[in-house]
Enzyme design. Structure first.
Site, PDB file in Angstrom:
ATOM      1  CB  THR A 218      -0.936  -0.001   1.222  1.00 18.08           C
ATOM      2  OG1 THR A 218      -1.741  -1.179   1.197  1.00 18.08           O
ATOM      3  CG2 THR A 218      -1.855   1.211   1.219  1.00 18.08           C
TER       4      THR A 218
ATOM      5  CE1 TYR B 154      -3.553  -0.632  -1.766  1.00 18.29           C
ATOM      6  CE2 TYR B 154      -5.692  -0.218  -0.760  1.00 18.29           C
ATOM      7  CZ  TYR B 154      -4.427  -0.802  -0.720  1.00 18.29           C
ATOM      8  OH  TYR B 154      -4.069  -1.584   0.349  1.00 18.29           O
TER       9      TYR B 154
ATOM     10  CB  THR C  32       0.078  -3.390   6.496  1.00 18.35           C
ATOM     11  OG1 THR C  32      -1.167  -3.396   5.791  1.00 18.35           O
ATOM     12  CG2 THR C  32       0.733  -2.030   6.368  1.00 18.35           C
ATOM     13  CG  ASP C  33      -2.916  -7.506   3.917  1.00 17.72           C
ATOM     14  OD1 ASP C  33      -3.322  -6.656   4.729  1.00 17.72           O
ATOM     15  OD2 ASP C  33      -3.515  -7.768   2.841  1.00 17.72           O
TER      16      ASP C  33
ATOM     17  CE  LYS D 220      -3.514  -4.543   8.273  1.00 21.88           C
ATOM     18  NZ  LYS D 220      -3.510  -4.647   6.786  1.00 21.88           N
TER      19      LYS D 220
ATOM     20  CD  GLU E 234     -10.212 -27.216  28.868  1.00 21.63           C
ATOM     21  OE1 GLU E 234     -11.312 -27.294  28.302  1.00 21.63           O
ATOM     22  OE2 GLU E 234      -9.699 -26.142  29.233  1.00 21.63           O
TER      23      GLU E 234
END
Length: 327
Positions: free
Chosen positions: A13, A26, A92-93, A165, A283
């Protein structure tokens, strides 16, 4: 040594363009390094740069070829006496995954900084150039050395091992867990919250020849064991469970994962919850089933660490657990 900063571009981006200041759509990676650096100079950022283009894609498409090229380019920069730091522009992903992979496979010392943006370059309120200016501020600070790979987003500096993120589109989408941010930064100020803690630290892992197939399995109410069987059927060498709460899942799923461990496929329990520790659990019967607890790592970062461990030949659950405990 000069103060030249090597900028490695991968797209994302921060280099995206939508053709409209107000549109929501975009295309990432549309703006080249020369145009970005020209804008930086026009704003008065007077650092010396040289650039290498690694890719021009959205970070959802980052994978082994780009990681190989990026790692090699950083090693080259680290051996160049004219380079003082490396800035990687990145979507950023998957920034947290790339950052952790590099952090685990590079020596500490020279600052390596990932930077991205939540809004494309031609959007109103774009954050890309401010984030880049902040990354330059960090790169030029001697106190940035010996902190491992860093991520600069939203006026904040994060360690690769902590950053994640945490929001899809907020301008302040990144957070740090469990240690929080390392510093606050603006284009004119930088305040570290503590001294460098990794002086002289070498890479924890050698760069692998390839990464094995490791899948993330998200647990959901009412699911059955078939997804586990499917993952084993396509040859997964490891499975990360993104479990409910503290890494839990329906009993039928846990039983199938236990069978995977018995067949030599390590299983790491993490959580689909945004934040929190996943410790060894009575557990879930980690000891009896042979599961590994992800501790502070979220599913996507647990996958990166597990891939590196398997690539290096570590398959014993106890040894894998030690690596997760040592992060």
């Amino acid at each position: 040594m000069t103060d030249t900063i090597r900028v490695l571009t991968t797209g994302g981006t921060i280099a995206g363009s939508g053709g409209s200041a107000f549109g929501s759509g975009y295309r990432p990676g549309q703006i080249g390094a020369s145009a970005m650096l020209a804008e930086a100079r026009a704003l008065g950022i007077d650092a010396q740069f040289d650039t290498r283009e690694i890719a021009s894609i959205g970070s959802q498409d980052i994978g082994w070829p780009e990681w190989q090229a990026l790692h090699a380019a950083i090693l080259e920069a680290q051996s160049d006496p004219d380079i003082c730091a490396v800035i990687v522009t990145h979507g950023t992903d998957t920034a947290e995954e790339t950052a952790l992979l590099l952090d685990l496979t590079l020596d500490c010392g020279m600052p390596v900084i990932l930077v991205g943006a939540m809004r494309p370059a031609d959007a109103v309120g774009s954050d890309g150039m401010r984030n880049f200016a902040n990354a330059v501020q960090v790169a030029r600070d001697p106190a940035a050395r010996d902190r491992g790979v860093l991520v600069v987003m939203g006026d904040t500096v994060f360690a690769a091992r902590d950053v994640r993120k945490a929001a899809t589109s907020n301008i302040d989408a990144f957070k740090g867990f469990p240690r929080g941010p390392l510093a606050r930064v603006t284009p004119s100020t930088l305040d570290w919250f503590g001294p460098a803690a990794r002086i002289g630290e070498r890479a924890r892992f050698a760069w692998p020849e390839a990464l094995p197939r490791v899948a993330i399995l998200i647990a959901g109410a009412g699911m059955d064991e078939k997804p586990v069987e499917a993952l084993l059927g396509i040859g997964c060498k490891g499975i990360v469970l993104a479990g409910m709460g503290q890494g839990n899942a329906p009993e039928c799923v846990l039983a199938a994962l236990q069978q995977a461990v018995a067949a030599g496929v390590p299983v790491v329990r993490s959580s689909r919850v945004d934040e929190g520790m996943v410790d060894r659990n009575v557990e879930v019967e980690d000891d009896a089933r042979g599961f590994v607890a992800a501790r502070a790592l979220n599913p996507q970062k647990a996958r990166v660490l597990l891939m590196l461990l398997l690539a290096g030949g570590t398959t014993d659950p106890a040894a894998i657990q030690s690596a997760f405990d040592a992060r």
